[in-house]
Design a protein around this motif. Sequence first.
Motif, PDB file in Angstrom:
ATOM      1  N   TYR A  78       0.842  -1.201   0.000  1.00 55.58           N
ATOM      2  CA  TYR A  78       0.000   0.000   0.000  1.00 55.58           C
ATOM      3  C   TYR A  78       0.880   1.255   0.000  1.00 55.58           C
ATOM      4  O   TYR A  78       1.926   1.290   0.648  1.00 55.58           O
ATOM      5  CB  TYR A  78      -0.898   0.000   1.240  1.00 55.58           C
ATOM      6  CG  TYR A  78      -1.728   1.244   1.377  1.00 55.58           C
ATOM      7  CD1 TYR A  78      -2.896   1.397   0.631  1.00 55.58           C
ATOM      8  CD2 TYR A  78      -1.339   2.277   2.219  1.00 55.58           C
ATOM      9  CE1 TYR A  78      -3.661   2.545   0.735  1.00 55.58           C
ATOM     10  CE2 TYR A  78      -2.103   3.433   2.337  1.00 55.58           C
ATOM     11  CZ  TYR A  78      -3.262   3.562   1.588  1.00 55.58           C
ATOM     12  OH  TYR A  78      -3.994   4.699   1.692  1.00 55.58           O
ATOM     13  N   LYS A  81      -1.547   7.938  -1.375  1.00 56.64           N
ATOM     14  CA  LYS A  81      -1.518   8.633  -2.657  1.00 56.64           C
ATOM     15  C   LYS A  81      -0.947  10.050  -2.488  1.00 56.64           C
ATOM     16  O   LYS A  81      -1.003  10.638  -1.401  1.00 56.64           O
ATOM     17  CB  LYS A  81      -2.919   8.704  -3.265  1.00 56.64           C
ATOM     18  CG  LYS A  81      -3.845   9.661  -2.541  1.00 56.64           C
ATOM     19  CD  LYS A  81      -5.142   9.888  -3.312  1.00 56.64           C
ATOM     20  CE  LYS A  81      -5.937  10.990  -2.617  1.00 56.64           C
ATOM     21  NZ  LYS A  81      -7.134  11.418  -3.286  1.00 56.64           N
ATOM     22  N   GLY A  82      -0.435  10.590  -3.584  1.00 61.63           N
ATOM     23  CA  GLY A  82       0.056  11.971  -3.586  1.00 61.63           C
ATOM     24  C   GLY A  82       1.393  12.130  -2.897  1.00 61.63           C
ATOM     25  O   GLY A  82       2.078  11.163  -2.589  1.00 61.63           O
ATOM     26  N   ARG A  99      -4.752  14.095   0.341  1.00 65.60           N
ATOM     27  CA  ARG A  99      -4.278  12.706   0.224  1.00 65.60           C
ATOM     28  C   ARG A  99      -5.159  11.725   1.003  1.00 65.60           C
ATOM     29  O   ARG A  99      -4.904  10.527   0.989  1.00 65.60           O
ATOM     30  CB  ARG A  99      -2.840  12.620   0.768  1.00 65.60           C
ATOM     31  CG  ARG A  99      -1.904  13.648   0.174  1.00 65.60           C
ATOM     32  CD  ARG A  99      -0.526  13.571   0.800  1.00 65.60           C
ATOM     33  NE  ARG A  99       0.172  12.372   0.379  1.00 65.60           N
ATOM     34  CZ  ARG A  99       1.308  11.948   0.946  1.00 65.60           C
ATOM     35  NH1 ARG A  99       1.848  12.632   1.926  1.00 65.60           N
ATOM     36  NH2 ARG A  99       1.887  10.861   0.514  1.00 65.60           N
TER      37      ARG A  99
END
Length: 137
Positions: A78, A81-82, A99
């Motif tokens: 995992y 994001k961003g 995010r």
Amino acid sequence: QVMELLADLQREYNMGLILITHDLGVVADVADKIAVMYAGRIVETAPVKQLYAAPAHPYTRGLLDSIPRLDRKGQELYAIKGLPPNMAQVPQGCAFHPRCPMAQDVCRTELPPLAEVGAGRGSACHFWKETLDEHAA
Ligand code: SF4
């Protein structure tokens, strides 16, 4: 070896120790209490076992989910994001909102305070209850 040396020194001199790391896996065995920071601010603080068992902030949860684990061998790791924010232009409201998978409208405008969410625990998330519940589900 370095961690063992630090632990020995801590015991020998009966002193407190503050570790600053990007790797929550490193501190799991040595810390009593953890404070997670994002964009220069404490967003969650808790005794180490409680924080690992049930994070009360989506950023903490993202950090924990991104630790490689043997029981997830073969699964994609995992990633939050961003990118971390530019500190000269920290987003308004909750700095993590661009995010955050749980972000709502209020997150874009109101800075969540570090609220007490249990004995010795704090979370700076408008939806800390939902975060705890989601982890328990
Ligand atoms: S306040 Fe909103 S954006 Fe910030 S961590 Fe909580 S849910 Fe996510």
